[in-house]
Write a protein that holds these residues in place. Structure first.
Motif, short mmCIF file in Angstrom:
data_model
loop_
_atom_site.label_atom_id
_atom_site.label_comp_id
_atom_site.label_asym_id
_atom_site.label_seq_id
_atom_site.Cartn_x
_atom_site.Cartn_y
_atom_site.Cartn_z
N ASN A 1 0.84 -1.19 0.00
CA ASN A 1 0.00 0.00 0.00
C ASN A 1 0.88 1.24 0.00
O ASN A 1 1.00 1.96 0.99
CB ASN A 1 -0.91 -0.02 1.24
N THR A 2 1.48 1.50 -1.15
CA THR A 2 2.38 2.63 -1.29
C THR A 2 2.40 3.12 -2.73
O THR A 2 2.17 2.34 -3.66
CB THR A 2 3.82 2.26 -0.87
N SER A 3 2.64 4.41 -2.90
CA SER A 3 2.79 4.99 -4.25
C SER A 3 4.20 5.54 -4.41
O SER A 3 4.43 6.46 -5.21
CB SER A 3 1.76 6.11 -4.47
N ILE A 4 5.15 4.97 -3.68
CA ILE A 4 6.50 5.53 -3.62
C ILE A 4 7.39 5.13 -4.79
O ILE A 4 8.37 5.82 -5.09
CB ILE A 4 7.17 5.12 -2.29
N MET A 5 7.07 4.03 -5.49
CA MET A 5 8.01 3.50 -6.48
C MET A 5 8.37 4.47 -7.60
O MET A 5 9.54 4.55 -8.00
CB MET A 5 7.49 2.18 -7.06
N PRO A 6 7.44 5.25 -8.16
CA PRO A 6 7.85 6.21 -9.19
C PRO A 6 8.85 7.26 -8.67
O PRO A 6 9.65 7.78 -9.43
CB PRO A 6 6.53 6.88 -9.60
N LEU A 7 8.82 7.52 -7.36
CA LEU A 7 9.73 8.50 -6.78
C LEU A 7 11.13 7.95 -6.59
O LEU A 7 12.08 8.71 -6.41
CB LEU A 7 9.19 8.99 -5.43
N LEU A 8 11.26 6.62 -6.62
CA LEU A 8 12.57 5.99 -6.47
C LEU A 8 13.24 5.75 -7.80
O LEU A 8 14.31 5.14 -7.86
CB LEU A 8 12.42 4.68 -5.69
N LYS A 9 12.60 6.19 -8.86
CA LYS A 9 13.22 6.14 -10.18
C LYS A 9 14.39 7.12 -10.19
O LYS A 9 14.20 8.32 -9.93
CB LYS A 9 12.17 6.54 -11.23
N PRO A 10 15.63 6.66 -10.45
CA PRO A 10 16.80 7.54 -10.33
C PRO A 10 16.70 8.82 -11.14
O PRO A 10 17.22 9.87 -10.73
CB PRO A 10 17.95 6.66 -10.82
N GLU A 11 16.03 8.75 -12.29
CA GLU A 11 15.96 9.92 -13.16
C GLU A 11 15.18 11.08 -12.51
O GLU A 11 15.34 12.23 -12.92
CB GLU A 11 15.32 9.54 -14.49
N ARG A 12 14.34 10.78 -11.52
CA ARG A 12 13.57 11.85 -10.87
C ARG A 12 14.37 12.54 -9.75
O ARG A 12 13.98 13.61 -9.30
CB ARG A 12 12.24 11.31 -10.34
N LYS A 13 15.41 11.90 -9.28
CA LYS A 13 16.35 12.51 -8.33
C LYS A 13 15.64 13.12 -7.12
O LYS A 13 15.93 14.25 -6.69
CB LYS A 13 17.18 13.59 -9.04
#
Length: 833
Positions: free
Chosen positions: A674-686
């Protein structure tokens, strides 16, 4: 029998690059950023000689096995081939040869299935051998003995040879993980010679196996004449070298399944024999002429292959920087302006929780607004119930620049209204009409779409025509954080523990970061083939996406078990494939990108039935798969982007990955974590700072613990979360994890949804009076709590109290938020130095 030497070499690709770092144009003429390459790559001739099997166990009760071998190489052909059947024999000998044209840059895995022929019942599948063709050496012949069962000494003997092919190399497009191959377009036209006043209707049928269109029918008659301006078109992959099957009027249509004998009296044409760009007559008759022309399709993809952020998001970041840098300077009371490299990327991350999360998020954002932190945020991510809040907020192009009281009042109106009207006869008729319209447009409908329509009636006054692409207006100047919505792609017959793939939605595009494949949000749901847009389907209204993002009906028995127990391990022996590495002679050296030879043994009837019961989901939202037709690159397992998200049991089975599916099967991310964190851990988003707003039911730390465990297993940088047993029993309102023990990890602020000091304080530093103590009694998770995940209606008092609690917990932890931001700025400056 002559055998190859034990030495093996890597397949010789000898690619001549035609282009690198290609900038593709999307349908609007804007540039995609991409790391795709257009390459000229050799194809090889693969010769497979199925020789014999030994000591095959008896599959029939009264006789020995009636054996045949099925060959399946989907990267080379759409057809499955099989040997003749050897009856009643445990040591069958076939000695049959098959030929395939393979692409050297593609991961070619041959599936050799040994089967028992049955006349009455379905053929028994005894086992399948998976053999990676990349293990073969060019120009050499080798005879392999696959040891399928050491105890019974079962083995399968097959000969292989890999040779160069004459002719030009093939042009491919690849991002180093997915490969798009050459596409051709066949046009078939029927021209009627004579048209009498009264003529019988004549029907032509055309079929190209493996093409996007499949089969098309053309009718000619007194009123219907097929004109040259609208020929029947077939899009097919050139490597498949398919056949055009033609059924003329009055002839019998060919059977749907491959047959050795098919005499219809109609012409069939091998498409690779047709010269490109020339209009040829295939058949002449006194009544009509039949023409065909084939041409290469342009080397242009409508799917963006790449791992960088799209151009639109990069442009947004530059614009948003003008809001974020001054806001951070003001909040942190800095004397000098922040330079670009000193400005941390701040993200607000939410979890799901039905109407509870919808309501509490309004309060959290209200608190962040009052602290001026909202203007410091670059991203806002959500799943499940928080996506409902986000989609409402972004209807206002300047929502984060305004007071949120109006938005909260509108949400209160819908949260407190009676929901029973949503199931009235009038609404049911409306739902049916909308579902029929959606199906007519080309979408695959399900119960999840009905749930989306019910949500629409819950949260709005009538039909809502708003779409995700409309949110571009709310970020075109960088005036609001960029919203990111999340879901996971699952697969039938697998639990989410065994197979799940992260999918992200922004107002710009939808994509699977694991594959580096994205499409414009306007094109999501349309039909694609080999990266080309084949059929445009109207963009879904956002209520259907909300239904999918919060698809609480996509549960299965394993999920229910996992919700009440610590893991699914107890059931794994019933739900996982039986896959074993097997011995082979000769033992070919294994290179980093090559796969071990493996044996799949199918489960028995009882095991299959139990697995189906445990893993089948009640309902799944399905959308046309924009990865359809792509193939995996020969080195995909070594791709650093794929390795980051490689976490499924099928990642080493390229023939069964998502690109082979007709539809994406999308469910609520909460069915895994239950998290929406994975797109934020994409290195390109820094991302440098994450405000983790938790609205989960039950354990407030479970989702965070699961995220930590997942990131540790995947090698993703994430701060170490160290909570004592006392903290876990009596949680505080906020925790700061600065990532000091994991350099490069973002700073994490964790806000569990709890009612702690709010019971005695109505605002930070302001105690409640005796008459106000009742307002502090917010029972969030008690047995009689009104805030259950499945509650759809609150009273005004219940709604207001939850909003106030969410706001208070933010305001009461201002110091920790400021500390996190100061830490991030200091780290940015230190890293630059």
């Amino acid at each position: 029998m002559e055998q190859d030497s034990l030495l093996s070499q890597e397949l010789i690709t000898q690619t001549a690059r035609l282009g690198e770092g290609i900038m593709q144009l999307n349908p609007d003429g804007e540039q995609w950023t991409s790391v795709t390459k257009i390459e000229s790559s050799l194809c090889y001739l693969l010769t497979i000689r199925v020789l014999r099997a030994r000591n095959i166990h008896q599959a029939d009760v009264l006789s020995q096995t009636d054996c045949y071998v099925s060959l399946w190489l989907p990267t080379a052909s759409t057809d499955k081939f099989q040997t003749k059947t050897i009856k009643n024999c445990k040591d069958p000998v076939w000695n049959e040869t098959f030929y395939f044209r393979i692409q050297s840059q593609v991961k070619n895995v041959l599936e050799l299935a040994l089967c028992d022929k049955d006349v009455i019942t379905q053929d028994d599948h005894l086992f399948t051998v998976y053999f990676d063709i990349a293990k073969l050496s060019l120009g050499k012949q080798v005879f392999m003995h696959f040891k399928c069962d050491s105890q019974r000494q079962e083995e399968l003997e097959v000969g292989f040879a890999l040779d160069n092919m004459s002719g030009p190399p093939e042009t491919i497009i690849t991002n180093g993980l997915l490969v798009s191959r050459k596409i051709c377009c066949l046009e078939v036209q029927v021209v009627e010679k004579k048209k009498k006043k009264k003529t019988l209707e004549k029907e032509f049928s055309f079929k190209v196996q493996g093409s996007y269109e499949g089969t098309q029918d053309i009718k000619l008659g007194s009123e219907l004449v097929f004109s040259s301006s609208s020929p029947a078109r077939f899009h097919y992959a050139r490597y498949k070298q398919p056949t055009l099957d033609i059924t003329l009027p009055g002839k019998k249509r060919p059977p749907s399944f491959p047959s050795r004998v098919c005499d219809t009296g109609s012409p069939n044409v091998e498409l690779h024999s047709l010269p490109s760009g020339k209009n040829l007559i295939l058949a002449e008759d006194k009544r009509f002429d039949l023409y065909a022309k084939t041409e290469d399709c342009p080397d242009h993809l409508d799917v963006r292959l790449g791992f960088d952020l799209c151009v639109q998001e990069q442009d947004f970041l530059r614009k948003r920087q003008k809001y974020v840098a001054p806001a951070l300077k003001k909040v942190l009371q800095l004397e000098q302006d922040l330079l670009d490299h000193e400005t941390p990327v701040v993200a607000i991350m939410t979890t799901g929780g039905g109407m509870r999360s919808l309501t509490a998020l309004y309060g959290s954002l209200q608190g962040l607004k009052k602290l001026n932190i909202l203007d410091c945020a670059m991203y806002l991510t959500g799943l499940s119930g928080t996506t409902w809040t986000m989609s409402n907020l972004y209807r206002d192009a300047d929502w984060s620049q305004k007071d949120l009281n109006k938005q909260i009042s509108e949400a209160r109106k819908h949260m407190t209204k009676c929901k029973i009207n949503s199931l009235s006869l009038e609404y049911l008729k409306y739902y049916q009409k909308q579902l029929c319209q959606r199906k007519k447009e080309g979408h695959k409908t399900s119960f999840i779409d009905l749930w989306g329509l019910v949500l629409e009636s819950f949260l709005h006054d009538g039909k809502d025509n708003y779409r995700l692409s409309d949110q571009q207006r709310a970020i075109d100047r960088g005036q609001n954080p960029l919203p990111i919505y999340t879901a996971i792609n699952v697969k039938n017959n697998y639990s989410t523990l065994d197979f799940k793939e992260w999918v992200e939605f922004t107002p710009y595009e939808v994509g699977l970061q694991k594959y580096g494949a994205f499409v414009r949000v306007e094109d999501f749901g349309s039909e694609f083939f080999m990266g080309r847009l084949m059929r445009k389907v109207p963009e879904s209204r956002i209520c259907f996406l909300e239904g999918m993002w919060s698809s609480l009906f996509s549960w299965n028995v394993l999920y229910v078990w996992n919700s009440s127990h610590s893991s699914e391990d107890f059931w794994h022996k019933w739900t996982q494939d039986k896959i074993d590495n097997i011995e082979e002679e000769p033992q070919l050296p294994l290179k980093p990108h090559e796969l071990r030879t493996r044996l799949f043994t199918p489960p028995g009837p009882l095991g299959s039935a139990l697995r189906s019961i445990l893993t089948d989901r009640f309902c799944i939202a399905q959308e046309h798969n924009f990865l359809k037709g792509f193939q995996m690159h020969n080195d995909y397992l070594e791709n650093k982007h794929f390795r980051r998200w490689r976490d499924t049991v099928l990642d080493t089975f390229p023939n069964q990955l998502t690109q082979s599916e007709e539809f994406l099967s999308l469910v609520d991310t909460g069915f895994f974590i239950n998290t929406s964190i994975m797109p934020l851990l994409k290195p390109e988003r820094k991302v440098d700072v994450i405000l983790h707003l938790n609205y989960s039911a039950g354990s407030q730390t479970q989702a965070l613990d699961q995220t930590c465990k997942y990131c540790s297993e995947q090698g993703i940088l994430f701060p170490r979360v160290d909570l004592s047993e006392e903290d876990r029993k009596n949680l505080k309102e906020c925790y700061l994890f600065d990532g000091a023990e994991t350099p490069g990890a973002p700073v994490l602020l964790f806000f569990p949804l709890i009612n702690d000091t709010f019971q005695k304080y109505k605002a930070p530093g302001q105690k409640r009076s005796e008459s106000e103590m009742e307002d502090g009694k917010v029972d969030i998770y008690g047995r009689c709590s009104p805030y259950s995940t499945y509650s759809v209606q609150y009273t005004e008092k219940e709604f207001d109290r939850l909003v106030q609690l969410g706001e208070y917990n933010i305001l009461n932890n201002k110091d920790l938020i400021m500390q996190a931001l100061h830490t991030a700025v200091a780290q940015k400056r230190q890293n630059k130095e």
